[in-house]
Every structure is written in C-alpha cells, then in structure tokens.
Enzyme design. Structure first.
Site, mmCIF file in Angstrom:
data_model
loop_
_atom_site.group_PDB
_atom_site.id
_atom_site.type_symbol
_atom_site.label_atom_id
_atom_site.label_comp_id
_atom_site.label_asym_id
_atom_site.label_seq_id
_atom_site.Cartn_x
_atom_site.Cartn_y
_atom_site.Cartn_z
ATOM 1 N N SER A 75 -0.071 -2.568 -1.841
ATOM 2 C CA SER A 75 0.280 -2.356 -0.429
ATOM 3 C C SER A 75 1.695 -2.841 -0.153
ATOM 4 C CB SER A 75 -0.668 -3.155 0.473
ATOM 5 O OG SER A 75 -1.847 -2.451 0.674
ATOM 6 N N HIS A 106 0.716 3.110 1.523
ATOM 7 C CA HIS A 106 0.363 3.818 0.284
ATOM 8 C C HIS A 106 0.753 5.284 0.491
ATOM 9 C CE1 HIS A 106 -1.961 0.569 -1.707
ATOM 10 N NE2 HIS A 106 -2.080 0.153 -0.466
ATOM 11 N N HIS A 128 -8.830 2.883 -2.566
ATOM 12 C CA HIS A 128 -9.655 1.695 -2.375
ATOM 13 C C HIS A 128 -11.099 2.102 -2.064
ATOM 14 C CE1 HIS A 128 -5.502 0.696 -1.094
ATOM 15 N NE2 HIS A 128 -5.722 -0.486 -1.645
ATOM 16 N N TYR A 130 -12.983 0.819 0.146
ATOM 17 C CA TYR A 130 -13.257 0.870 1.592
ATOM 18 C C TYR A 130 -12.821 2.195 2.226
ATOM 19 C CZ TYR A 130 -8.306 -0.440 2.150
ATOM 20 O OH TYR A 130 -6.935 -0.468 2.073
ATOM 21 N N GLU A 131 -12.008 2.975 1.499
ATOM 22 C CA GLU A 131 -11.618 4.288 2.026
ATOM 23 C C GLU A 131 -12.775 5.286 1.931
ATOM 24 O OE1 GLU A 131 -7.377 5.541 0.980
ATOM 25 O OE2 GLU A 131 -7.674 3.845 -0.368
ATOM 26 N N ALA A 158 -1.267 -6.633 -3.133
ATOM 27 C CA ALA A 158 -1.049 -7.656 -2.111
ATOM 28 C C ALA A 158 -2.357 -8.424 -2.003
ATOM 29 C CB ALA A 158 -0.710 -6.993 -0.783
ATOM 30 N N MET A 261 -8.447 -6.345 -2.430
ATOM 31 C CA MET A 261 -9.422 -5.244 -2.296
ATOM 32 C C MET A 261 -9.158 -4.151 -3.327
ATOM 33 S SD MET A 261 -9.313 -4.884 1.862
ATOM 34 C CE MET A 261 -9.034 -6.312 2.908
ATOM 35 N N SER A 262 -8.617 -4.526 -4.465
ATOM 36 C CA SER A 262 -8.268 -3.475 -5.442
ATOM 37 C C SER A 262 -8.205 -4.029 -6.862
ATOM 38 C CB SER A 262 -6.908 -2.856 -5.067
ATOM 39 O OG SER A 262 -5.878 -3.806 -5.247
ATOM 40 N N ASN A 285 -0.496 -13.637 2.368
ATOM 41 C CA ASN A 285 -1.037 -14.487 3.444
ATOM 42 C C ASN A 285 -1.827 -15.619 2.813
ATOM 43 O OD1 ASN A 285 -2.707 -11.927 2.922
ATOM 44 N ND2 ASN A 285 -4.249 -13.288 3.789
ATOM 45 N N HIS A 301 -2.821 -6.474 8.411
ATOM 46 C CA HIS A 301 -2.159 -5.583 7.442
ATOM 47 C C HIS A 301 -0.653 -5.517 7.732
ATOM 48 C CE1 HIS A 301 -2.079 -2.685 4.252
ATOM 49 N NE2 HIS A 301 -1.632 -1.713 5.029
#
Ligand SMILES: O=P(O)(O)O[C@@H]1C[C@H](O)[C@@H](CO)O1
Ligand SMILES: Nc1nc2[nH]cnc2c(=O)[nH]1
Length: 330
Positions: A75, A106, A128, A130-131, A158, A261-262, A285, A301
């Site tokens: 990201s 992306h 991802h 979640y997509e 990230a 998440m990846s 973060n 994000h």
C-alpha cells in the site's frame, strides 16, 4: 481462453467477470446451469496450470522480455515500480483472467522492465482477502511470475508495528510469519495440488532467504538507516478492520512484531513453487497493546498511505540495491 469468474472458478461463459463480487450464478446461458460443474468450480478455487501459463505467455510476449525478479508493491509503495526503466505496462483489466485492484494505493498495473541491469516485473497493486478474493486468487499472480521466469519474489507491505521498539517509518525485514488465516483453515494452496507448481505439503521453515536478509541489512547500514531497520515476524489478518487491543496483545504474545493484511499467502505460494523470497514491512502506524496507552488516534488508511509516501525513497533504494546485488552475482 477459458474464462474464470471473480472467485477464480471456471466460468462457462466466455466473459471475464471483472468485479470482485460476482454473484456466482450459472453462466451457461440457459438459466438453470450445470449445477455439478458450478459446484465443482466453487470447491476448486485454484487456477489450472494452463490458464496461468496463458497469462504468463501473454505478459512475456507483450513485454518482449522474461523477468527474473518479481516485486509486489505494498500500500502506497507503488513508486517501487516507477524506478523501472524501458517499462512495458499492463493494466490489470487488459490482462486475460487477471483480477482487478479495488484498494486506494494499489494502481492495478503490472510493470515489466529493467532495474539495475536485471529484468523485473512489478505489481502496482496486490489483491487482498478482504476485497472478496479467495487466497488462491490473491496470490495467483505469484504463479504467473513463476511461469514468466521469475526466480526471486520481493514482497513489500504496509504494516502496523506491534513490537514496542518499532517506530513509524521503520522497515522490518521479514524473517518469519504467523499465518493467522491458516490457523482458521484458509490457505492459497487449498484444493487439488498440481505438482508442476510444487509439492502437496511444502515446508516453510526456510521461507525467507537468509542471504537476502543479510544483504539488505548491509545495504541498510550503508544507507545509514540501520537503526530504523529490524528483522522480525509478520502476521496477516483478514482485514479490512484494524485490530483491537486484545487482538494485538494476543499477536504480541505469539511473537508477532508487525501486522498487516497481505503477503503471507503470496510467500506461501512462492515457496510452494520454489522461488527465493525477500519481504519487508514498512511500519506505517504503531499498534498499542495496552488499554492505558489508548489515545484518540486510530489507524487509518490515509495515515498508512502518507507514511508510505514519505518513506518511498528509502524503500526504492533498498529494493534497487538488492536487485543490483542479485544481478551482480548472476
Ligand atoms: O497491501 P498492503 O498489505 O501493503 O496494505 C496494507 C493492508 C491493507 O490493505 C491496508 C490498510 O491500510 O494497508
Ligand atoms: N492489519 C493491519 N494492517 C495494516 N496495514 C497498515 N497498518 C496496519 C495495521 O495496523 N493492521
């Protein structure tokens, strides 16, 4: 070419569904559909070898070159692909049977070209869970890379820093992972195994190439960023929510240093087909594991993207110099 729907299943029409949220209805045009074929396709979320081969051939032929190193841009790290010269750019929409990127940061482009004397292919945009994509579909491009000739996978992401020693903007070289989606019974290798890619039961203990980690540490030293560099453990959760404090506590107890998440399913897919893997997280973060530390700020994000933008120069230099070293050795 055979059509595959957004779940990576075989579609009976010749239409390539471009939406990540296909309704899964029968597409044989008669309204009733071949239920048995549909059910089988639903169960088998993997792309057949021949389809991956067709995509790889499309890319190699279109680019007129065969890449050795594959790069997945995390990201906000799409600029990793901007340093590629003599680039041939493929929009995901125009690649047969390729998914589309739906997340900000992306871009949805595949860039093939030269970097530090090597031929590389970079994904400006990953997929991802979640997509709405199954893991086999998220990491399908890694198999495409393999059949294009890629030997090395560089995966970047990230991530939130759980290790209290990590600061925003630090780079964590991944030397291991905790596969939380795997704990929940989800794997990119689920379904029938095609031995042309790799074995049914791949071992993952040496997933992250030690030589590449050591080289990257040396490069970090010579860039003067060694105090902002770590070697640690990443874990991928399904997202799209950021974690609760209790979840972060649990991850920390498991030895996780950074959470995202990846990447994990991409690494599994790459190791299954015997690619050498180098991966790093940009800490965008800080994740607190204490309720008493809770402040008003929460992960967003926008923050992730903004930190990635500020640190893109260092990330690009690290990647470019590591590619140069690999190329110099071959
Ligand atoms: O693609 P990566 O893993 O770099 O992206 C991370 C995880 C989510 O997609 C997003 C959350 O801000 O950043
Ligand atoms: N899961 C997760 N993904 C991230 N990507 C960037 N930051 C984070 C985070 O804090 N948690």
């Amino acid at each position: 070419m055979t059509g595959y729907n957004a779940k990576g299943d075989m579609a009976t029409s010749n239409g390539n569904h471009r939406n990540g949220h296909c309704n899964g209805s029968s597409s044989n045009g008669n309204g009733t559909g071949d239920r048995q074929a549909d059910d089988l396709a639903q169960e088998n979320q993997t792309y057949p070898y021949e389809v991956i081969q067709e995509i790889a051939d499309f890319i190699v032929k279109g680019a007129g070159m065969r890449p050795k190193i594959g790069i997945i841009c995390g990201s906000g790290l799409g600029s990793l692909a901007d340093i590629i010269t003599d680039a041939k750019i493929f929009e995901y929409e125009k690649i047969p049977n390729f998914p589309v990127s739906t997340v900000e940061g992306h871009a949805g482009k595949l860039v093939v070209g030269h970097l530090e004397g090597a031929i590389v292919m970079a994904m400006q945009g990953r997929f991802h869970f979640y997509e709405g994509y199954p893991l086999a579909k998220c990491s399908m491009p890694v198999r495409v890379m393999k059949l294009c000739g890629v030997e090395y996978l560089f995966a970047t992401n990230a991530a939130g820093g759980i290790n209290p020693k990590y600061a925003v903007g630090d780079i964590m070289l991944m030397h291991d992972h905790v596969n939380m989606l795997g704990f929940a019974g989800n794997s990119p290798l689920q379904g029938p195994n095609d031995p042309r890619f790799g074995p049914r039961f791949p071992a993952l203990v040496n997933s992250y190439n030690k030589d590449l980690i050591n080289k990257a540490l040396e490069i970090g030293k010579s860039m003067g960023i060694e105090s902002n560099m770590h070697v640690g453990v990443y874990s991928c959760l399904g997202g799209p929510t950021y974690e609760t404090i209790a979840e972060l506590k649990a991850l920390r107890m498991m030895g996780v240093d950074a959470v995202g998440m990846s990447t994990v399913h991409e690494v599994i897919t790459a190791r299954h087909c015997d690619m050498k893997v180098f991966a790093f997280s940009l800490i965008t973060n800080k994740c607190s594991t204490e309720y008493s530390d809770m402040k008003d700020e929460e992960a967003t994000h926008e923050e992730v993207m903004s930190v990635a933008k500020n640190r893109q120069k260092a990330c690009c230099e690290l990647v470019a110099r590591l590619v140069r070293e690999i190329q110099a050795e071959s």
